[in-house]
Write a protein that holds these residues in place. Structure first.
Motif, short mmCIF file in Angstrom:
data_model
loop_
_atom_site.label_atom_id
_atom_site.label_comp_id
_atom_site.label_asym_id
_atom_site.label_seq_id
_atom_site.Cartn_x
_atom_site.Cartn_y
_atom_site.Cartn_z
N MET B 1 93.17 33.38 62.87
CA MET B 1 94.33 32.50 62.76
C MET B 1 95.12 32.52 64.05
N ARG B 2 95.44 31.34 64.45
CA ARG B 2 96.24 31.24 65.70
C ARG B 2 97.69 31.64 65.41
N ASN B 3 98.31 32.22 66.37
CA ASN B 3 99.71 32.59 66.22
C ASN B 3 100.66 31.47 66.59
N LYS B 4 100.19 30.73 67.59
CA LYS B 4 101.04 29.65 68.07
C LYS B 4 101.14 28.56 67.01
N PRO B 5 102.36 28.14 66.71
CA PRO B 5 102.47 27.06 65.70
C PRO B 5 101.90 25.76 66.23
N LEU B 6 101.38 24.95 65.28
CA LEU B 6 100.89 23.64 65.67
C LEU B 6 102.08 22.78 66.04
N SER B 7 101.80 21.74 66.74
CA SER B 7 102.87 20.88 67.23
C SER B 7 103.75 20.37 66.09
N SER B 72 107.53 26.71 49.47
CA SER B 72 106.52 27.41 50.27
C SER B 72 106.99 27.62 51.71
N ASN B 73 106.42 28.64 52.31
CA ASN B 73 106.62 28.89 53.73
C ASN B 73 105.73 27.94 54.49
N PRO B 79 97.27 25.76 58.01
CA PRO B 79 95.81 25.63 57.94
C PRO B 79 95.36 24.94 56.66
N ILE B 80 96.10 25.16 55.57
CA ILE B 80 95.70 24.51 54.31
C ILE B 80 95.85 23.00 54.44
N TYR B 81 96.98 22.56 54.99
CA TYR B 81 97.20 21.12 55.17
C TYR B 81 96.15 20.51 56.07
N LEU B 82 95.87 21.19 57.17
CA LEU B 82 94.94 20.63 58.14
C LEU B 82 93.52 20.57 57.59
N ASN B 83 93.12 21.62 56.83
CA ASN B 83 91.72 21.70 56.40
C ASN B 83 91.50 21.35 54.94
N GLY B 84 92.57 20.97 54.26
CA GLY B 84 92.46 20.66 52.83
C GLY B 84 91.41 19.61 52.54
N ARG B 122 92.63 11.79 47.12
CA ARG B 122 93.64 10.81 47.54
C ARG B 122 94.98 11.50 47.86
N PHE B 123 95.05 12.80 47.55
CA PHE B 123 96.23 13.59 47.90
C PHE B 123 95.99 14.45 49.14
N LEU B 124 94.78 15.05 49.21
CA LEU B 124 94.46 15.92 50.36
C LEU B 124 94.24 15.13 51.64
N LEU B 125 93.59 13.96 51.49
CA LEU B 125 93.23 13.17 52.67
C LEU B 125 94.45 12.77 53.51
N PRO B 126 95.51 12.17 52.91
CA PRO B 126 96.64 11.76 53.77
C PRO B 126 97.35 12.95 54.40
N ILE B 127 97.39 14.10 53.69
CA ILE B 127 98.07 15.27 54.27
C ILE B 127 97.29 15.80 55.47
N SER B 128 95.97 15.90 55.28
CA SER B 128 95.15 16.37 56.41
C SER B 128 95.20 15.40 57.57
#
Lengths: 608, 366
Positions: B1-7, B72-73, B79-84, B122-128
């Motif tokens: 896991m990267r430490n640096k936050p995503l943009s 949620s934090n 990572p969940i949002y990005l890879n969902g 249809r929920f995971l796709l737009p978030i990712s």
């Protein structure tokens, strides 16, 4: 600028773009809103009505049809439970397979079931069931019940059907019932309110339908989309029909019917003093149950297309030449008009000539009867004697007397009877386009020519002879209290001398009792005394040079045999008219039936 | 896991610990009210208490997920949002491989629970997609291509089930983030025209029952007892409700089962029949309020990710509502779409609740 180069995109434009792409849905939302307004506010009442008709089902509760009994309370017509196979198309999984299964199971032809199914299906109401196979027998019901699980959309329903107990014996009296047709509704608008109910089509079933039918009830039901009952909202019970007691005597009718032995003909037996009809036969007959519950349409079709017309009621609608049975009335007319006296003799040498006509009017006996007076003329049925007095009476002398005895008029029994035909000059000119000749009068004198009468009319005319004057309206309904029954007098013939009645009766008694009587064959000491007259109705006029023997080669052209009589003479209880089509000899085929009828009725058993 | 936050999460105020319960309660109450109303309508339409209990359990599950997501934090969710989306693909492929019972292949049975992978997608796709498009400060053109390809793949997988309605929603839910994230208008216009050009080919791939639905829509009264039955009965129910309705559990069309699918796709007809025009109007206003309340997050948020997610999800929600209602009132083909929060159906309810939870958390933290 390159097609794929990026535009300048400001932060916050995400929101404005979101609004833009939201707008089609907002637009759809607004259209939906107006459609909602249209459906529930503008057209709300209309849809309310449709929703109600979806939900409400008015189920007719059929009344139980009244039973029919004879005068002594013997059951003639009742109702039986009939089990029919009903189909609900919506629940039938595979129509073809279901029909094949049923056809194999019940051993019925596939084509028949398939045709019936598609005919009934046209209504388009796939949730409402219809009868596919009517009147299942025990074996078929058992087979279906065993296989019910594999037959979806099939059920066996029980309904009450008219059932006549004595098969064809009472057919023409009772008539039959049937479904309400569009023609019935045309005639009677009230019928359109009835559903799934059978009404009388003919006979007592029709005439007294308003008594027998009862009143339908209505159950207002709430049903779901599959036509299943959810709850009953309202019930108006049915009023069952009332029973009817007929004046008919079941035992007498039964006994007499057997004597017809499938010959074509008719019989009317009634009480001269009341007009109550005790037996009424038209032969050949039919089994009303075939029509009460039409199961086999081919069978029904054959009934209606049968050459012998079993459906036709010969007893009240059949019109026949009365032939010699008319002679007593012509005789009475001659005596009344003083054309002849009882004792005056006329020579009968077998032929009679009218001036200006070389063609002879022949009597039935080639050599004639010699010197004949009125009594002998009746007893031996001399034609030449009656040619003479008819000639002297002329048409205007004969017609009023025949009219007073009811010839040419309906008796008022019911709507199904015929009026017969009493011809006159005007009728002949109108229907035959010809003038009335003297020869026509002479033929009328022996009951031939144009005159026609129904067996019912003959029976009534003879009831006047039995009553010495009065004729009572014939009826088929048994009065509640027979002893105090006041029959309706429809005629009362007054003769200038009451002895004329007695003299004519004596002659009619001798027709049977005297050795030279035409019906002496039926005479026996054991029988009650009967007065009566034979008749042989020619249905084909014999042309010069052609003998009857040649004509009778064709059975359909043979003479009709008639006998009308009453007895016991001392206090007449029954008058009977019998006609046997193509029976040739009144004394041989018709008279024995009359004799049997009177003896059976008066004494409860037949004379030997 | 990267430490640096995503943009996309740099501007999220993760340190504000005291704001865990600081939601937009008007959204929470609207959603819970709609869902409870849905429970009542499902019971009225189906008359089945077991169905009611099951739906209530889903509602409980949905509420729990909603609050979990809302509290949620966000940093840990990255990572969940990005890879969902990969979870979505896993189940979409699984559902096609698994043996199916009927003609369609939409459900996965986990023994204790069944769910629809297409609803999940249809929920995971737009978030990712939103996460992918906002992971760097600047969007590259290839990012859009990647998202588009992913979307088309998801669309095809759902279409193959086959599920016409949901596949359209999946397509929409992947494309809207692309549009919102700033793809040039000329490309949108060009794609739109190209899309219309491919419609005839799409028509040929439709199954007979799908084509029949469209024909039915075009003339529902032509065959009232046949395929037009649904729409005709639905319109009768709506019309007969008139201004004030027949009363709860008193609608003859729904109680006597004249309305087909009355507890799922056609539940709106039951609502109008029993609560009338004014009842439907109240529901319209409630939905409108919810959607604009959610859009407000897209407007006010400083985060690009939050803008994309809440913008997309509120459009999808609006699409569901508008398509379902217009289908039930008979101005749109029957495509098989539930009414959000109200129609019976566990997956959709849970997914919708989580969606609300995520938007709530985005609002709280940005």
């Amino acid at each position: 600028m390159n097609f794929f180069s990026k535009d300048s995109f400001k932060t916050g434009e995400e929101y404005s773009r979101a609004i833009i792409f939201l707008s089609p849905f907002i637009f759809l939302f607004f259209i939906s809103f107006f459609q909602l307004l249209n459906l529930s506010v503008i057209q709300g009442d209309k849809y309310q009505t449709i929703a109600e008709s979806n939900r409400i089902y008015q189920k007719a509760i059929n009344p139980v049809r009244g039973f029919i009994y004879d005068r002594k309370g013997t059951l003639l017509a009742e109702n039986i439970v009939q089990r029919d196979l009903y189909v609900t198309p919506a629940y039938v999984e595979d129509t073809k397979e279901t029909i094949i299964k049923l056809s194999n199971l019940l051993e019925l032809p596939y084509e028949l079931l398939e045709k019936e199914y598609s005919n009934s299906l046209k209504d388009g109401k796939k949730y409402y069931s219809f009868p596919l196979i009517k009147a299942l027998n025990e074996e078929q019901i058992a087979k279906i019940k065993v296989n019910l699980n594999s037959l979806s959309g099939i059920e066996v329903k029980a309904t009450l059907k008219r059932y006549v107990l004595h098969d064809e014996i009472f057919a023409h009296i009772l008539g039959y019932v049937g479904d309400i047709s569009s023609e019935d509704i045309k005639k009677n608008k009230n019928l359109s309110d009835l559903q799934n109910i059978q009404i009388g089509k003919v006979g007592i079933e029709k005439e007294y339908d308003f008594i027998l039918r009862g009143k339908s009830g209505i159950q207002t039901q709430e049903r779901d989309v599959k036509g299943r009952l959810v709850r009953v909202l309202d019930t108006q019970g049915a009023e069952n029909g009332d029973d009817i007691f007929l004046s008919i005597d079941q035992a007498l009718q039964d006994h007499l019917y057997k004597l017809f032995k499938n010959r074509r003909g008719a019989l009317v037996a009634l009480e001269p003093k009341t007009g109550l009809i005790r037996a009424l036969i038209s032969s050949p007959s039919y089994n009303p149950n075939v029509l009460n519950s039409i199961v086999n349409s081919a069978e029904v079709e054959s009934l209606f297309s049968n050459e012998d017309s079993p459906i036709f009621n010969r007893a009240i609608s059949g019109q026949y030449p009365p032939a010699s049975t008319l002679k007593p009335f012509v005789g009475l007319a001659a005596v009344e008009k003083k054309v002849i006296s009882w004792d005056k003799k006329i020579k009968d040498d077998g032929e009679y000539f009218v001036e200006g006509d070389p063609r002879p009017f022949r009597g039935w006996k080639e050599d004639g009867h010699g010197q004949v007076d009125m009594k002998k003329a009746i007893v031996e049925s001399s034609d030449v004697y009656f040619y003479n007095i008819a000639y002297d009476l002329t048409l205007s002398g004969i017609k009023p007397m025949l009219e007073s005895f009811g010839f040419g008029q309906k008796t008022g029994l019911n709507e199904f009877e015929s009026s017969g035909l009493l011809p006159d000059k005007k009728w002949k000119l109108g229907y035959k386009g010809d003038f009335w000749f003297k020869g026509d009068t002479i033929n009328l004198g022996i009951g031939q020519g144009y005159i026609l009468a129904t067996p019912l009319q003959l029976a009534l005319a003879y009831s006047a002879l039995a009553n010495k004057g009065p004729i009572y309206k014939p009826q088929l309904i048994q009065p509640n209290d027979e002893l105090n029954f006041q029959p309706i007098k429809i005629a009362d013939i007054k003769l200038s001398d009451f002895n004329n009645w007695t003299k004519m009766e004596n002659a009619l008694v001798e027709v049977i009792a005297a050795r030279n009587g035409t019906a002496n064959k039926i005479f026996d000491n054991d029988s009650v005394t009967i007065a009566g007259k034979t008749g042989t109705a020619q249905i084909k006029s014999i042309l010069p040079g052609k003998e009857y023997d040649a004509i009778r080669e064709n059975p359909a052209l043979r003479d009709h045999a008639l006998f009308v009589g009453y007895g016991p003479v001392i206090d007449p209880e029954l008058v009977v008219a019998v006609i046997i089509e193509n029976g040739e000899s009144g004394s041989e085929v018709a008279a024995p039936i009359v004799k049997s009828a009177i003896n059976f009725y008066v004494r409860g058993f037949d004379a030997k | 896991m990267r430490n640096k936050p995503l943009s996309f999460s740099v501007d999220i105020k993760l340190n504000k610990k005291n704001n865990i319960g600081d939601f937009d309660y008007s959204i929470v109450f609207t959603v819970i009210f709609l869902s409870l109303f849905g429970l009542a309508m499902v019971y009225s339409a189906s008359g089945s208490s077991s169905l009611l209990i099951r739906q209530a359990l889903y509602l409980f599950l949905g509420c729990s997920f909603m609050f979990l997501a809302a509290m949620s934090n966000f940093r840990k969710m990255e990572p969940i949002y990005l890879n969902g989306v990969w979870i979505g693909f896993f189940f979409l492929i699984l559902v096609l491989i698994l043996p199916n019972s009927g003609t369609t292949n939409r459900w996965i049975n986990l023994g204790f629970i069944t769910f629809q992978p297409s609803e999940l997608m249809r929920f995971l796709l737009p978030i990712s997609a939103a996460a992918y498009l906002s992971r760097n400060p600047q969007i590259r053109f290839t990012d859009w291509i990647v998202v588009l390809m992913t979307t088309l793949l998801a669309f095809v997988l759902v279409f193959l089930q086959p599920d016409f309605g949901t596949s359209a929603i999946v397509l929409l839910s992947g494309i809207i983030p692309i549009i919102l994230s700033g793809i040039p208008w000329r490309i949108i216009l060009f794609s739109f025209l190209a899309g219309i050009g491919t419609l005839p080919f799409l028509w040929m791939t439709l199954l007979d029952y799908q084509k029949e639905r469209i024909f039915t829509f075009l003339s529902p009264e032509a065959d009232v007892l046949g395929t037009g039955w649904n729409i005709a009965q639905s319109k009768i129910a709506i019309g007969s409700g008139q201004l004030f309705g027949k009363g709860y559990m008193e609608g003859s069309q729904s109680q006597l089962d004249f309305i087909p699918e009355s507890h799922t796709d056609f539940i709106f007809a039951v609502i109008v029949e029993e609560f009338g025009f004014f009842g439907a109007l109240a529901l319209f206003l409630l939905y409108a309020y919810l959607i604009f309340r959610l859009l407000y997050v897209a407007k006010m948020s400083k985060s690009k990710f939050a803008k994309l997610v809440s913008g997309t999800l509120s459009i999808i929600l609006a699409a569901y509502i508008a398509l379902n209602i217009s289908m039930v009132v008979g101005i749109f083909p029957v495509v098989g779409m539930p009414l959000p929060f109200i129609s019976q159906g566990g997956t959709a309810l849970v997914v919708n609740m989580i969606t609300i939870g995520i938007i709530l958390s985005l609002r709280r933290t940005t």
